[in-house]
Design an enzyme around this catalytic site. Structure first.
Site, PDB file in Angstrom:
ATOM      1  N   SER A   1     -36.625  53.397 -33.532  1.00 48.16           N
ATOM      2  CA  SER A   1     -35.991  53.538 -34.836  1.00 48.16           C
ATOM      3  C   SER A   1     -35.521  52.181 -35.315  1.00 48.16           C
ATOM      4  O   SER A   1     -35.651  51.174 -34.620  1.00 48.16           O
ATOM      5  CB  SER A   1     -34.782  54.475 -34.749  1.00 48.16           C
ATOM      6  OG  SER A   1     -33.743  53.818 -34.057  1.00 48.16           O
ATOM      7  N   ALA A   2     -34.957  52.178 -36.513  1.00 50.26           N
ATOM      8  CA  ALA A   2     -34.205  51.024 -36.989  1.00 50.26           C
ATOM      9  C   ALA A   2     -32.823  51.063 -36.327  1.00 50.26           C
ATOM     10  O   ALA A   2     -32.511  51.976 -35.569  1.00 50.26           O
ATOM     11  CB  ALA A   2     -34.077  51.079 -38.513  1.00 50.26           C
TER      12      ALA A   2
ATOM     13  N   ALA B   1     -29.368  54.227 -35.854  1.00 45.20           N
ATOM     14  CA  ALA B   1     -29.931  55.559 -36.126  1.00 45.20           C
ATOM     15  C   ALA B   1     -29.427  56.588 -35.125  1.00 45.20           C
ATOM     16  O   ALA B   1     -29.695  57.780 -35.272  1.00 45.20           O
ATOM     17  CB  ALA B   1     -31.453  55.495 -36.080  1.00 45.20           C
ATOM     18  N   GLY B   2     -28.721  56.121 -34.106  1.00 45.27           N
ATOM     19  CA  GLY B   2     -28.188  57.070 -33.118  1.00 45.27           C
ATOM     20  C   GLY B   2     -29.018  57.181 -31.856  1.00 45.27           C
ATOM     21  O   GLY B   2     -28.968  58.195 -31.166  1.00 45.27           O
ATOM     22  N   LYS B   3     -29.781  56.126 -31.541  1.00 45.02           N
ATOM     23  CA  LYS B   3     -30.609  56.154 -30.325  1.00 45.02           C
ATOM     24  C   LYS B   3     -29.759  56.385 -29.083  1.00 45.02           C
ATOM     25  O   LYS B   3     -30.082  57.203 -28.233  1.00 45.02           O
ATOM     26  CB  LYS B   3     -31.341  54.811 -30.151  1.00 45.02           C
ATOM     27  CG  LYS B   3     -32.475  54.591 -31.121  1.00 45.02           C
ATOM     28  CD  LYS B   3     -33.213  53.293 -30.823  1.00 45.02           C
ATOM     29  CE  LYS B   3     -32.387  52.058 -31.042  1.00 45.02           C
ATOM     30  NZ  LYS B   3     -31.898  51.890 -32.422  1.00 45.02           N
TER      31      LYS B   3
ATOM     32  N   GLU C   1     -32.012  50.030 -25.235  1.00 48.41           N
ATOM     33  CA  GLU C   1     -32.369  48.652 -25.625  1.00 48.41           C
ATOM     34  C   GLU C   1     -33.724  48.260 -25.049  1.00 48.41           C
ATOM     35  O   GLU C   1     -33.938  47.124 -24.606  1.00 48.41           O
ATOM     36  CB  GLU C   1     -31.288  47.656 -25.168  1.00 48.41           C
ATOM     37  CG  GLU C   1     -29.870  47.999 -25.595  1.00 48.41           C
ATOM     38  CD  GLU C   1     -29.634  47.842 -27.089  1.00 48.41           C
ATOM     39  OE1 GLU C   1     -30.513  47.285 -27.792  1.00 48.41           O
ATOM     40  OE2 GLU C   1     -28.576  48.291 -27.568  1.00 48.41           O
ATOM     41  N   ALA C   2     -34.648  49.195 -25.078  1.00 48.81           N
ATOM     42  CA  ALA C   2     -35.945  48.997 -24.428  1.00 48.81           C
ATOM     43  C   ALA C   2     -36.796  47.933 -25.112  1.00 48.81           C
ATOM     44  O   ALA C   2     -37.773  47.448 -24.539  1.00 48.81           O
ATOM     45  CB  ALA C   2     -36.714  50.324 -24.386  1.00 48.81           C
TER      46      ALA C   2
ATOM     47  N   CYS D   1     -31.846  54.277 -45.620  1.00 52.09           N
ATOM     48  CA  CYS D   1     -31.448  53.103 -46.393  1.00 52.09           C
ATOM     49  C   CYS D   1     -30.370  53.521 -47.394  1.00 52.09           C
ATOM     50  O   CYS D   1     -30.182  54.713 -47.662  1.00 52.09           O
ATOM     51  CB  CYS D   1     -32.684  52.582 -47.119  1.00 52.09           C
ATOM     52  SG  CYS D   1     -32.403  51.143 -48.174  1.00 52.09           S
TER      53      CYS D   1
ATOM     54  N   CYS E   1     -34.949  50.398 -46.065  1.00 53.35           N
ATOM     55  CA  CYS E   1     -36.336  50.774 -46.291  1.00 53.35           C
ATOM     56  C   CYS E   1     -37.132  49.482 -46.505  1.00 53.35           C
ATOM     57  O   CYS E   1     -36.555  48.418 -46.707  1.00 53.35           O
ATOM     58  CB  CYS E   1     -36.451  51.698 -47.503  1.00 53.35           C
ATOM     59  SG  CYS E   1     -36.169  50.863 -49.078  1.00 53.35           S
TER      60      CYS E   1
HETATM   61 ZN   LIG Z   1     -34.020  51.316 -49.857  1.00 52.78          ZN
END
Ligand SMILES: [Zn+2]
Length: 195
Positions: free
Chosen positions: A9-10, A13-15, A87-88, A144, A181
């Site tokens: 993810s960005a 995002a809650g990883k 943190e892969a 975003c 985005c």
């Molecule tokens: Zn945007």
């Protein structure tokens, strides 16, 4: 058959929240998990995995030198349900190969969580090979400021200007990064325009 999973993810995002929730679910059922995080990320103190919503757990750490196959093999018990790596993106290509051997030769599932791209829109080494070699890919979505899905990570300075070059790894705090985005990443608009 065990599999190698990559949850990407960005930023923000809650990883880590998902990782810790999954680990909790295993442990609640009496199974163990092996948690790893990067030595690079000392935001919350070394050897801790902490999510922004307040969950936290102890973790083993990896640097670029660690033989993760050997380390995991030494720590496995009959009760180990899976290996989880936060943190892969900071893993090396070699270490991704080692995780593949954990899955294929030891038959232990490996769940990795990481950023897809850096603040310049370039791949991290670990994420690149996870995207290519993992059995299962899943995107953890965030948005975003415009409401579109955020896929990029912008680094910005104190004045809110997007920084386009510099060291790939510069973990100091989430306030210096924002998930955007593609359109707003390219235009450099970090915040919603004030009408
Ligand atoms: Zn945007």
């Amino acid at each position: 058959m065990a599999k190698l999973y990559f949850y990407y993810s960005a930023m923000n995002a809650g990883k880590t929240t998902k990782l810790l929730q999954s680990s909790f679910n295993y442990r609640e059922r009496g199974m163990d998990t092996l948690l790893y995080t990067s030595k690079f990320d000392t935001r919350f103190g070394e050897s801790m995995v902490t999510s922004r919503v307040g969950l936290t757990d102890k973790a083993l750490t990896f640097d670029n030198e660690l033989d993760v196959f050997a380390d995991i093999m030494n720590r496995l018990t009959e009760n180990t349900a899976c290996v989880m790596v936060d943190e892969a993106q900071f893993l090396t290509k070699n270490q991704i190969e080692q995780l593949c051997r954990v899955v294929d030769n030891l038959n232990v599932p490996v769940l990795t969580y990481g950023l897809r791209s850096d603040f310049m829109g370039e791949p991290f080494e670990g994420s690149l090979y996870l995207l290519l070699w993992a059995d299962e890919l899943a995107e953890i979505k965030t948005i975003c400021h415009c409401g579109r899905k955020a896929t990029m990570n912008a680094r910005f300075d104190a004045s809110g200007n997007v920084i386009r070059s510099g060291e790939q790894v510069d973990i100091g705090g989430n306030e210096r990064y924002v998930s955007l985005c593609r359109k707003h990443y390219i235009s450099g608009q970090c915040k919603k325009a004030v009408a």
